[in-house]
Design a protein around this motif. Structure first.
Motif: not given
Length: 380
Positions: A80, A223, A229-230, A244-245, A248, A251
């Motif tokens: 990512t 999210n 996302g991601g 971090r994500s 997608h 969180f």
């Protein structure tokens, strides 16, 4: 003999088995990856201020990126990108650490505020003068890595005993095996990769290590509808959070600090709502759209901390054949593949050949030699 079937113990077993090191037994009080590995936020990043840690992280990244060839199976590395944000006034240290990391081979670059905003439009970065960005980093799966290492170690002949409590057997200044509820198992070499259970394990044998436990909580959020996302993983000193994500649509947010003295066998399995709110509130200063994100669940866990927040790796002075691999202070997952390799080198060749790990010796605090990086951050 390896005690502990988390990412460290499983990685050591795998690398020893690859070199046909003889009889290898892994013993765990529970199941593979059930302890800290299964609760890990599993960030993968190269940003350290101490060169040997950068080297371990780089070596591990190569294994994560080429998992099917290096270990076997699919692997679960999500690339990512990763961003490091430091305290105001530490930008010079950031520059010097990035320079050191690049010399060691890390793919990392400095980003100013406008570049960071372009990379992550959901982040509020008005006060960020400079950040470090690693496009090749990301996150993984702690339990998956432990299981994969151990599965392939067993394919190579390693024996695994789950749900087996153990204590150390030491006679005349050397380890001679372990005692379990099923009886004694002899071994000339024992490696304790037992995370937050390490100190009590050694105390039972009349030994004490510079380790403390620390309780941590992590929030998993869904999210908000308009969130990207991601996105990148991040360690943010300004808010004292990392995030971090998670796939997608989710969180993950965690805290830098926790309460000391937690019992790894008896800590809260449910997250305290007000404490989670406080962590999320701080993360919202960096990612404002989190204010509209739904809290799905919390994850709790216990770190094994050392006074300098760096691991204990090596043979215990005065006890021949007894080794420790613990004290990773919440940062073990990302370097576990390399630690498994260099610990196998230490056991078979007498030293870590791929990376010099002598500075991580278990008695460095007794000798008055804690590790201090040249350009440490105040929250390293």
């Amino acid at each position: 003999m390896i005690l502990g079937a988390g990412v460290m113990g499983a990685a050591i077993a795998f690398h020893l088995a690859k070199r046909k090191a003889g009889r290898i037994v892994v013993v765990d009080k529970g199941h593979v990856g059930q302890g800290g590995s299964g609760r890990s936020s599993a960030l993968i990043r190269m940003h350290y201020s101490y060169p040997p840690e950068v080297q371990l992280a780089l070596l591990s990244l190569g294994i994560f990126e080429n998992w099917s060839d290096a270990v076997g199976g699919e692997g679960d590395f999500r690339k990512t990108g990763f961003v490091r944000i430091v305290h105001p006034g530490e930008c010079e240290r950031l520059k010097l650490n990035v320079e050191m990391q690049r010399k060691l081979g890390a793919n990392v670059q400095l980003m100013d505020r406008s570049q960071l905003k372009e990379l992550e439009p959901d982040w509020a970065v008005e006060e960020v003068e400079l950040a470090a960005y690693e496009p090749d980093s990301g996150y993984g799966d702690g339990a998956g890595v432990a299981n994969n290492f151990l599965t392939h170690a067993r394919d190579l002949g390693v024996k695994y005993l789950s749900k087996t409590e153990s204590s150390l057997l030491i006679e005349a200044g050397r380890v001679c095996g372990i005692r379990t509820s099923q009886g004694e198992i002899t071994a000339a070499v024992v490696v304790a990769a037992t995370g937050p259970w390490t100190r009590p394990l050694f105390q039972q044998a009349g030994l004490d290590l510079s380790l403390e436990t620390e309780y941590h909580q992590v929030a998993i959020l869904k999210n908000a509808p308009d969130m990207k996302g991601g996105g990148c993983a991040c360690i943010d000193s300004v808010t004292a959070t990392y995030f971090r994500s998670d796939a997608h649509d989710k969180f993950l947010v965690g805290d830098f600090y926790g309460q000391r003295g937690a019992d790894p066998d008896n800590f809260p399995q449910r997250v305290a709502g007000h404490e989670l709110e406080e962590i999320i509130e701080r993360a919202c200063r960096r990612v404002p759209k989190l204010e509209n994100a739904e809290v799905m669940r919390g994850v709790t866990g216990v770190y094994d901390m050392t006074p300098d927040s760096r691991p204990l790796l090596g043979e215990i002075p005065g006890v021949s054949g007894l080794y420790v691999c613990a004290g990773f202070s919440g940062m073990g997952f990302k370097i576990s593949p390399a630690v498994g390799l260099v610990m196998s080198e230490l056991l078979l060749d007498g030293r870590g050949k791929t990376v010099d790990i002598s500075s991580f010796c278990p008695n460095r605090f007794e000798k008055g030699s804690p590790i201090k990086a040249e350009f440490e951050y105040k929250d390293d």
